[in-house]
Design a protein around this motif. Structure first.
Motif, PDB file in Angstrom:
ATOM      1  N   GLY A 185       0.460   0.593   3.869  1.00 16.22           N
ATOM      2  CA  GLY A 185      -0.393  -0.157   4.783  1.00 16.22           C
ATOM      3  C   GLY A 185      -1.277  -1.163   4.076  1.00 16.22           C
ATOM      4  O   GLY A 185      -1.513  -2.267   4.568  1.00 16.22           O
ATOM      5  N   SER A 193       1.830   6.373   2.798  1.00 14.20           N
ATOM      6  CA  SER A 193       1.672   5.480   3.957  1.00 14.20           C
ATOM      7  C   SER A 193       0.435   4.602   3.815  1.00 14.20           C
ATOM      8  O   SER A 193       0.428   3.446   4.253  1.00 14.20           O
ATOM      9  CB  SER A 193       1.603   6.307   5.242  1.00 14.20           C
ATOM     10  N   THR A 227      -0.778  -5.200   5.047  1.00 19.11           N
ATOM     11  CA  THR A 227      -1.828  -5.915   5.784  1.00 19.11           C
ATOM     12  C   THR A 227      -2.512  -6.990   4.948  1.00 19.11           C
ATOM     13  O   THR A 227      -3.410  -7.671   5.434  1.00 19.11           O
ATOM     14  CB  THR A 227      -2.885  -4.913   6.279  1.00 19.11           C
TER      15      THR A 227
END
Length: 730
Positions: free
Chosen positions: A24, A20, A28
């Motif tokens: 991420g 994860s 981003t």
């Protein structure tokens, strides 16, 4: 044991947390899209090539999308991206064709390591290429899922190895399970190369995956029309070639996995499933683990299955092969047990219906022949009731697939032209000598008038040996346990093998019984009967092994011969396939998709697909103005102005399949020239309207019936298991 589960759970939690974080990080990441002016395109040509390149672009690790509007008059024009220093390890990208009948292309670029890159568009020196607009953008979604997915797959592999080691050490995993894992590795060796080996239908099936992904992206489910086929006109491959099992792999492609990797994942899934299913089926029949293992290996590593996997890349057929052992188990349960509903038979037949309709015809012929030979058991009232009950369930379960298929076959003529009533399929039959070969032309195809330049056409020498041994045993031994069944299987096996050859009288049937010929010839190529011959021979081997059970020496000799020959011929085939196959594919996306040669049996009957290279709107009068404002899958928004005082029409660049609808009651839809979608326009019409492909209510009802049947079978299965458990406790 409890501590092991806690440790494994903790490790999995940590791994998911790490994955994860990777997702991420890439999701981003910020990147400002670069348009045409920012790319600073310039001409860089020489005596051999015309180049239109961009300036150097600094890119970080991630997945990027290149969009290109262009004009080209040559099939030689291509577009790609490359590293300034020429490194190929920093970037994964393919050279994409800029087809002259298209004006737009969009493709992915996988940057593995940050660096400096440039966009390269080129064509031959005598051709013309104009880049109208170009753009480069970063995809947060694709980047996150791609790099996180790579880590997840690596961790998953390590987890499987860890679980196998821990549980085997504690005696919770049998050695048979580890042997099955070795079978999976052995059958999947060709998948370890960083590309997809060329197969006859490999492009077609990769593009099916891409078409499904496009349909899902546009909100269609199920995806009946592949909207991006035939230059955007669309093709109903989802109706005539069911693709239920492809949806998970289309989703993998949709979220970032390269197209060729999605196809390789499907191949791995098929290998795992075929090995496990065949082992399960033969284990359930006789409760003999070693014999079930040998049968699983003989079947999953059989020559014809490997040829289907890698030479022919016949996705529908090798998927159907996965379900044939379940049909064998199902027939055993119907004829030799008290089960009134055979889940194995239902799942097996449903599997081939949802993967390859032509195999349904092959299986039906074999089952009918088996029922006739087993007429004494077939005519038992209990067995008749069982077959009727399972047959009704199958119809209900597959209603959502069968109804659209029958509808389009009868009303649109899709697939109807696949059976020739003017030429015999006999010329594609196998010569007897080919069944014994082990040296092949890997890049061959099905040829006429000899075996030179032809692909491998054999079920494997191991299968031939089994048939010969069975014939000898049935002629020489009088103390067999199942002599009648063995004779019947030998007869069926010889019949289907005979039907795969050039000696079966297809031409005579064509002349004297065209109706029967048309039914049989729907398989298109006689060698497809090797699908049946392979599974029947494995069942025959199973029965022979049971006969030799009391004689350990003979049984071990039989096992050794079959396993040894199967292994040798399989490895020999792999060696030739990997070393001699000069063509391979590494499609990242469907940007190179040219489906005009792949839709003969799936396009509307009578359509000239070459005319579909023109994607313009055809107007019945010059005083009509029409423009497609938006296209999303099979949904179109069109601005239309009829300046005349008469009723007119326009032909859209859309294949005119049934069930397209418009939201404007003033307009009507029908088929126009070349069976394109025609919009009938009233005089002085001026407005914006939508055209959408909408499944008919009857299809939706059939899908609901199928779903309801699945739920009922699931509940019934749970109830039966509980009842069986209670009986054991009592």
């Amino acid at each position: 044991m409890k501590n092991n589960k806690i440790i494994i759970a903790a490790i999995v939690f940590i791994e998911m947390f790490a994955v994860s974080l990777i997702w991420g990080h890439y999701y981003t990441h910020e990147f400002n899209a670069i348009e045409t002016e920012g790319l600073n395109l310039y001409s860089d040509s020489n005596d051999e090539i015309n180049n239109i390149n961009s300036k150097a672009i600094l890119l970080e690790k991630g997945v990027y999308i290149v969009n290109l509007d262009y004009n080209s008059n040559s099939y030689d024009a291509t577009s790609t991206m490359a590293a300034i220093d020429g490194s190929k390890s920093d970037i994964i990208v393919e050279r994409n064709s800029l087809l002259p009948f298209q004006q737009h292309i969009s493709y992915r670029v996988y940057i593995q390591n940050g660096g400096t890159f440039f966009l390269n568009n080129e064509t031959s020196v005598n051709a013309e290429l104009e880049v109208v607009n170009a753009g480069l953008d970063y995809s947060k979604t694709l980047s996150g899922f791609y790099f996180a997915g790579k880590m997840l797959l690596l961790l998953l592999l390590l987890d499987v190895c860890m679980v196998l080691f821990v549980y085997y050490k504690n005696g919770q995993i049998k050695k048979e399970h580890l042997i099955l894992v070795s079978f999976i590795i052995l059958t999947s060796l060709p998948l370890t190369v960083p590309y997809v080996l060329h197969g006859h239908d490999v492009r077609f099936h990769m593009f099916r995956i891409a078409g499904l992904a496009e349909g899902i992206r546009n909100g269609d489910f199920p995806v009946r029309l592949q909207p991006n086929w035939l230059n955007g006109y669309g093709a109903a491959t989802g109706v005539t070639y069911p693709d239920l099992l492809l949806y998970p792999f289309a989703f993998l492609y949709l979220i970032g996995m390269p197209l060729y990797s999605s196809y390789k994942c499907y191949l791995l899934f098929i290998n795992i499933s075929t090995i496990c299913v065949s082992y399960y089926a033969f284990l359930k029949i006789g409760k003999k683990e070693t014999l079930a293992l040998v049968c699983s290996f003989m079947y999953s590593f059989s020559m014809w299955r490997l040829i289907d996997l890698y030479t022919r890349a016949a996705l529908g057929e090798y998927t159907a092969l996965m379900f044939l052992p379940l049909i064998v188990l199902g027939l055993y349960e119907i004829y030799y047990t008290e089960k009134s509903i055979s889940y194995a038979f239902i799942i097996g037949v449903t599997g081939i219906i949802t993967s390859h309709p032509l195999t349904v015809l092959l299986v039906a012929e074999a089952i009918i022949l088996f029922l006739i030979l087993q007429y004494k058991k077939t005519l038992f009232i209990s067995n008749i009731c069982k077959m009727l009950k399972n047959g009704v369930i199958l119809v209900l379960l597959n209603a959502g697939i069968l109804l659209p298929l029958i509808d389009y076959y009868l009303n649109e003529g899709i697939g109807a032209g696949s059976v020739s009533t003017e030429a015999s399929i006999q010329k594609h039959g196998i010569y007897f000598s080919q069944l014994f070969t082990h040296d092949y032309l890997i890049e061959g195809n099905s040829v006429i008038g000899g075996i030179a330049q032809e692909m491998p056409l054999t079920m494997g020498i191991a299968c031939i040996v089994v048939i010969f041994v069975a014939v000898i045993i049935i002629l020489t031994r009088k103390d067999l346990k199942n002599p009648i069944l063995i004779r019947q299987l030998i007869f069926i096996d010889l019949i289907v093998t005979y039907m795969s050859t050039a000696y079966f009288p297809y031409e005579w049937l064509l002349k004297n019984s065209p109706v029967i010929y048309k039914i049989i010839a729907a398989i298109q190529f006689p060698w497809r009967y090797l699908n049946l011959a392979t599974i029947i021979t494995v069942v025959l081997f199973y029965l022979l092994a049971v006969e030799f059970e009391s004689n350990i020496h003979y049984k071990n000799v039989l096992y050794s011969i079959v396993v040894g020959i199967t292994l040798f011929q399989g490895i020999d085939y792999y060696s030739q396939e990997l070393n001699e196959q000069t063509r391979y594919y590494s499609y990242l996306t469907d940007a190179n998709m040219d489906t005009f040669g792949d839709v003969d049996n799936f396009a509307l009957a009578g359509v000239d697909t070459e005319l579909m290279q023109d994607s313009s709107i055809k107007l019945s009068d010059d005083d009509i103005e029409a423009e497609i404002l938006d296209k999303r899958g099979t949904n179109y928004t069109i601005d239309l102005n009829n300046k005349t005082d008469n009723d007119q029409y326009i032909d859209l660049p859309v294949a005119g399949y049934r069930y397209y609808k418009t939201n404007d009651d003033k307009l009507t839809l029908k088929q126009g020239d070349n069976r394109c979608l025609r919009v009938m326009i009233p005089a002085e019409y001026d407005g914006v309207f939508a055209v959408k492909y909408t499944e008919p209510v009857l299809w939706r009802v059939a899908e609901i019936i199928s779903l309801f049947t699945v739920i009922c079978l699931f509940i019934l299965g749970i109830m039966q298991r509980r009842l069986l458990r209670e009986r054991k406790l009592c």
